[in-house]
Write a protein that holds these residues in place. Structure first.
Motif, PDB file in Angstrom:
ATOM      1  N   GLU A 102      46.431 -89.707   6.547  1.00 42.21           N
ATOM      2  CA  GLU A 102      46.725 -90.851   5.686  1.00 42.21           C
ATOM      3  C   GLU A 102      46.400 -90.540   4.222  1.00 42.21           C
ATOM      4  O   GLU A 102      47.151 -90.924   3.320  1.00 42.21           O
ATOM      5  N   ALA A 106      49.098 -90.332   1.162  1.00 40.89           N
ATOM      6  CA  ALA A 106      48.903 -91.147  -0.042  1.00 40.89           C
ATOM      7  C   ALA A 106      49.102 -90.331  -1.323  1.00 40.89           C
ATOM      8  O   ALA A 106      49.384 -90.899  -2.375  1.00 40.89           O
ATOM      9  N   THR A 107      48.975 -89.004  -1.237  1.00 45.40           N
ATOM     10  CA  THR A 107      49.207 -88.154  -2.414  1.00 45.40           C
ATOM     11  C   THR A 107      50.694 -87.887  -2.619  1.00 45.40           C
ATOM     12  O   THR A 107      51.081 -87.237  -3.582  1.00 45.40           O
TER      13      THR A 107
END
Length: 147
Positions: A102, A106-107
């Motif tokens: 996750e 998210a990056t």
């Protein structure tokens, strides 16, 4: 004998200098591309699956460094030490792998590229019976290439 060896070393050193005269460092040293297969680990506290601030920063830096690359595949394998029951350790290692996945997603890494696995405590005790506490981690293998 020593004088002969010293003279030989001096001659080799001078010969090496002659080969690089007029060359720039950039002509001799190639920088490694960030867009290449890589492996890194993310560590956790005992019995925890929550990412530390240091882990989040490391994941963020890795994500940013590989942002311009073609991320072909990312294997995230959660591991656990043998403390507790086998089923609980398998669950914990899966939670760790999901937390790292996750954070990487998210990056901006592509979610379809992720393969998430969990090994639990498998292999956490050596053949001699020693416990490997460094198993409180995830292993991340990134297949990245230049675009």
């Amino acid at each position: 004998m020593w004088k002969l060896a010293a003279a030989g070393l001096a001659a080799m050193a001078l010969a090496g200098c002659g080969l690089t005269r007029g060359m720039d460092r950039d002509d001799l040293v190639a920088e490694a591309s960030a867009c290449a297969p890589q492996r890194f680990e993310v560590y956790f506290a005992e019995g925890e699956a929550q990412l530390t601030q240091a882990a989040l920063q490391a994941i963020g830096l890795t994500g940013t460094r590989l942002q311009g690359c073609d991320i072909r595949r990312v294997q995230v394998i959660g591991l656990a030490d043998p403390t507790g029951g086998a089923e609980a350790n398998l669950d914990l290692s899966e939670q760790r792998a999901l937390a790292v996945t996750e954070a990487l997603a998210a990056t901006g890494w592509p979610a379809p590229a992720f393969e998430v696995g969990a090994a639990g405590e498998s292999g956490a005790v050596t053949a001699t019976g020693s416990v490997q506490p460094m198993r409180r981690r995830t292993e991340v293998l990134v297949d990245a290439a230049p675009r």
